[in-house]
Design an enzyme around this catalytic site. Structure first.
Site, PDB file in Angstrom:
ATOM      1  N   SER A  72     -46.427  -3.819  13.894  1.00 30.67           N
ATOM      2  CA  SER A  72     -46.863  -4.935  13.061  1.00 30.67           C
ATOM      3  C   SER A  72     -45.685  -5.784  12.587  1.00 30.67           C
ATOM      4  O   SER A  72     -44.971  -6.349  13.398  1.00 30.67           O
ATOM      5  CB  SER A  72     -47.681  -4.403  11.886  1.00 30.67           C
ATOM      6  OG  SER A  72     -48.288  -5.456  11.203  1.00 30.67           O
ATOM      7  N   ARG A  98     -52.511 -10.243  10.597  1.00 25.57           N
ATOM      8  CA  ARG A  98     -52.440 -10.810   9.249  1.00 25.57           C
ATOM      9  C   ARG A  98     -52.241 -12.318   9.322  1.00 25.57           C
ATOM     10  O   ARG A  98     -51.766 -12.833  10.326  1.00 25.57           O
ATOM     11  CB  ARG A  98     -51.272 -10.201   8.462  1.00 25.57           C
ATOM     12  CG  ARG A  98     -51.507  -8.795   7.976  1.00 25.57           C
ATOM     13  CD  ARG A  98     -50.274  -8.350   7.184  1.00 25.57           C
ATOM     14  NE  ARG A  98     -50.521  -7.149   6.404  1.00 25.57           N
ATOM     15  CZ  ARG A  98     -50.454  -5.921   6.915  1.00 25.57           C
ATOM     16  NH1 ARG A  98     -50.160  -5.748   8.186  1.00 25.57           N
ATOM     17  NH2 ARG A  98     -50.680  -4.876   6.143  1.00 25.57           N
TER      18      ARG A  98
END
Length: 612
Positions: free
Chosen positions: A165, A327
């Site tokens: 991530s 995100r």
């Protein structure tokens, strides 16, 4: 020589055993050589770092630096992990060989150890194929949400995403999804951990990823999933003609990650002109050269190039994905010429309001309201609760992390409910329930449509956010953290809060602020419940206490699962009507200062504040 601390031979024998196995099993020349070198140099300290303890497989899977040894991400630990996961799946699913698994990866790479996400994905795929299990392996990088999407779309048993991530560039990770399309929850992590320990020796063909070439068990879902994902996404486009005509300009950055092509496709699916991409950041680059941390949550530093491009192209909205595109951060140019970066809670309020408003437009029948749900995690703003109360739909809170919201959403969907939206303050949004996890691609294009629609009413995102607060009550939030590398200190800090007066009582005040309620999800205590027992699941292995204050404030202190941090989240909720947001902000800042001074006591515990 005896090791320091009087471990004597015990320590050395264990290290010797681990390194001996490594030398037998590792077939990657780079990591193999580096371990041989450490042994030749007698570098105990570094060997201890690499071989002291195996990476722990938790509900979020694995996350660690790439490099040699059992504490790092590398070819051998990927093989061992996948062998364990494979055996565990065989026990859980009798039809594993009919259904199979999906595997994808981001663009991370670590040249010194030869580790990279694509290579790890290929080794994981090889493990399953040697056991006769079909694998849907993407041929190129994808956003993380494409894995849970594919699990549901193709009805597979599990999914694996190789990504770290927005972690620092040397890290990588191994994230696991179950057949319900959500991340795994306990006790699966324990079961997988145990299976890994039982299957450490690489199987005969483990390193031979040439088996993938031409295997009838290997499928590439890239083209078909790309097509179906964007077809499904179109159902969440409510104002196609507005998008076609809009004068609002957008800048997008994928922060050297995987997002660029996918956000371009999402804009096309919604009939938008493509957003301006930040050229220095649009192509995947595992070095992340233009940012200190590739994390849009860290605010303005990551967005410097975006601000410059937006000012140049007269764009008013910036959309920023993290490197695996699950995100999203959004910034809007204010009339003052300043850029406003919305917090995760503020964007959660805007998207929640938008998805409900759009649903209401299409569904005039109010009896359907009883089946509408929104979710957010317990450390996120309660703004959705306020909207739900006034509008008559359901709101539920879950524990922190999308694994909880994804699994709860799945249960509700299976009961015939309609989950419109879920979010967490760490800029994660689930706007379309065909992905039961956070998805920064769908969130980006839905935010763009929201901005374009508001522009037709001469409203900005900031103005609409204010309107939401006026209608449903101001919700002002503030979150931060302290860094602490010593687990003992962290435990002591929380134990002292549980025994604040020396008689096993929690604090009754914090500075000038009276405390009206306490929920401790480490011990399972909640004084607002008749039986004093918390409703949400408890976990003894992590610390988490929530204080409710007489002034309408709520604050949670918790430990992080992935970083050496003690985090806090605070919120002041006012009833609807005319509140003074500046006065509320001042009150919240004073409350936060009191919590830092009386509950964190950074001097006493030697905590480092977040560096701005």
């Amino acid at each position: 020589a005896a090791a320091p601390g009087g471990c004597g031979l015990g320590m050395d024998t264990r290290l010797d055993q681990e390194t001996a196995r490594w030398l037998r099993w590792d077939k990657n020349p780079l990591t193999l050589e580096s371990v041989k070198q450490l042994i030749a140099d007698g570098n105990k300290e570094e060997l201890e770092k690499c071989f002291g303890a195996r990476m722990e497989f938790g509900t979020a899977g694995l996350r660690a630096p790439m490099g040699a040894g059992i504490s790092r991400m590398n070819g051998l630990t990927i093989i061992q992990t996948t062998q364990g996961f494979c055996r565990y799946l065989e026990k859980q699913f009798s039809d594993l060989k009919q259904r199979g698994v999906v595997i994808s990866f981001d663009a991370r790479a670590h040249p010194p150890s030869g580790g990279n996400s694509r290579r790890f994905a290929r080794l994981a795929a090889t493990t399953f194929i040697t056991q006769g299990i079909p694998v849907y392996l993407f041929s190129d990088i994808t956003p993380t949400p494409f894995v849970p999407y594919t699990v549901l779309h193709l009805k597979l048993c599990a999914g694996i995403m190789i990504t770290a991530s927005h972690n620092p560039k040397q890290d990588n990770g191994y994230k696991v999804y179950w057949d319900n399309g959500a991340q795994i929850t306990s006790p699966h992590d324990k079961g997988i951990s145990q299976a890994i320990e039982e299957n450490l020796e690489p199987w005969p063909q483990a390193w031979d990823d040439s088996l993938l070439n031409g295997s009838p068990l290997l499928h590439d879902p890239s083209a078909s999933i790309n097509k179906s994902y964007f077809e499904d996404l179109k159902k969440y486009c409510f104002h196609r003609s507005v998008n076609r005509e809009t004068k609002v300009k957008f800048v997008h950055t994928s922060v050297h990650g995987v997002g660029h092509d996918f956000v371009q496709s999402a804009f096309k699916a919604f009939d938008f002109a493509p957003p301006e991409a930040v050229p220095e950041q649009k192509d995947p680059d595992p070095e992340f050269p233009t940012v200190k941390y590739p994390n849009p949550e860290e605010g303005k530093g990551v967005l410097t190039l975006s601000f410059a491009l937006a000012d140049k192209t007269k764009a008013r909205i910036i959309l920023a994905n993290d490197p695996d595109a699950d995100r999203l951060a959004v910034a809007e140019k204010q009339d003052s010429g300043e850029w406003r970066v919305f917090s995760g809670n503020e964007l959660g309020a805007l998207l929640g309001w938008w998805l409900f408003t759009s649903w209401k437009e299409k569904n005039q029948d109010h009896s359907a309201l009883k089946d509408i749900y929104m979710l957010s995690s317990t450390v996120s703003s309660k703004i959705l609760r306020a909207i739900a109360l006034k509008e008559g739909f359901h709101f539920e809170e879950t524990l922190t992390g999308f694994k909880w919201m994804g699994n709860r959403a799945r249960q509700l969907i299976d009961q015939g409910k309609n989950v419109l939206f879920a979010f967490e303050e760490a800029i994660g949004y689930m706007c379309c329930p065909f992905v039961l996890d956070k998805d920064g691609v769908s969130a980006a294009v839905i935010s763009a449509e929201l901005a374009s629609f508001l522009a037709t009413k001469n409203l900005t995102l900031s103005q609409q956010l204010k309107a939401i607060y006026v209608e449903y009550g101001y919700h002002i939030t503030k979150a931060s953290y302290f860094i602490c590398h010593d687990q003992g200190t962290i435990k002591q800090l929380f134990e002292n809060l549980r025994n604040y007066d020396g008689k096993n009582n929690y604090p009754k005040t914090c500075g000038r602020f009276a405390i009206s309620g306490i929920r401790d999800l480490t011990t399972g205590y909640d004084d607002s419940q008749p039986d004093k027992k918390a409703v949400l699941p408890t976990s003894k292995s992590s610390q988490m206490i929530t204080f409710t204050f007489a002034n309408g404030g709520v604050a949670t202190m918790r430990t992080s699962g992935t970083e050496p941090k003690i985090k806090y989240y605070s919120e002041l909720c006012a009833p609807p009507g005319n509140s003074d947001p500046e006065q509320l902000k001042k009150e919240l800042n004073e409350l936060v200062s009191a919590i830092e001074e009386h509950f964190f006591q950074p001097q006493k515990y030697n905590l480092q504040p977040k560096s701005e």
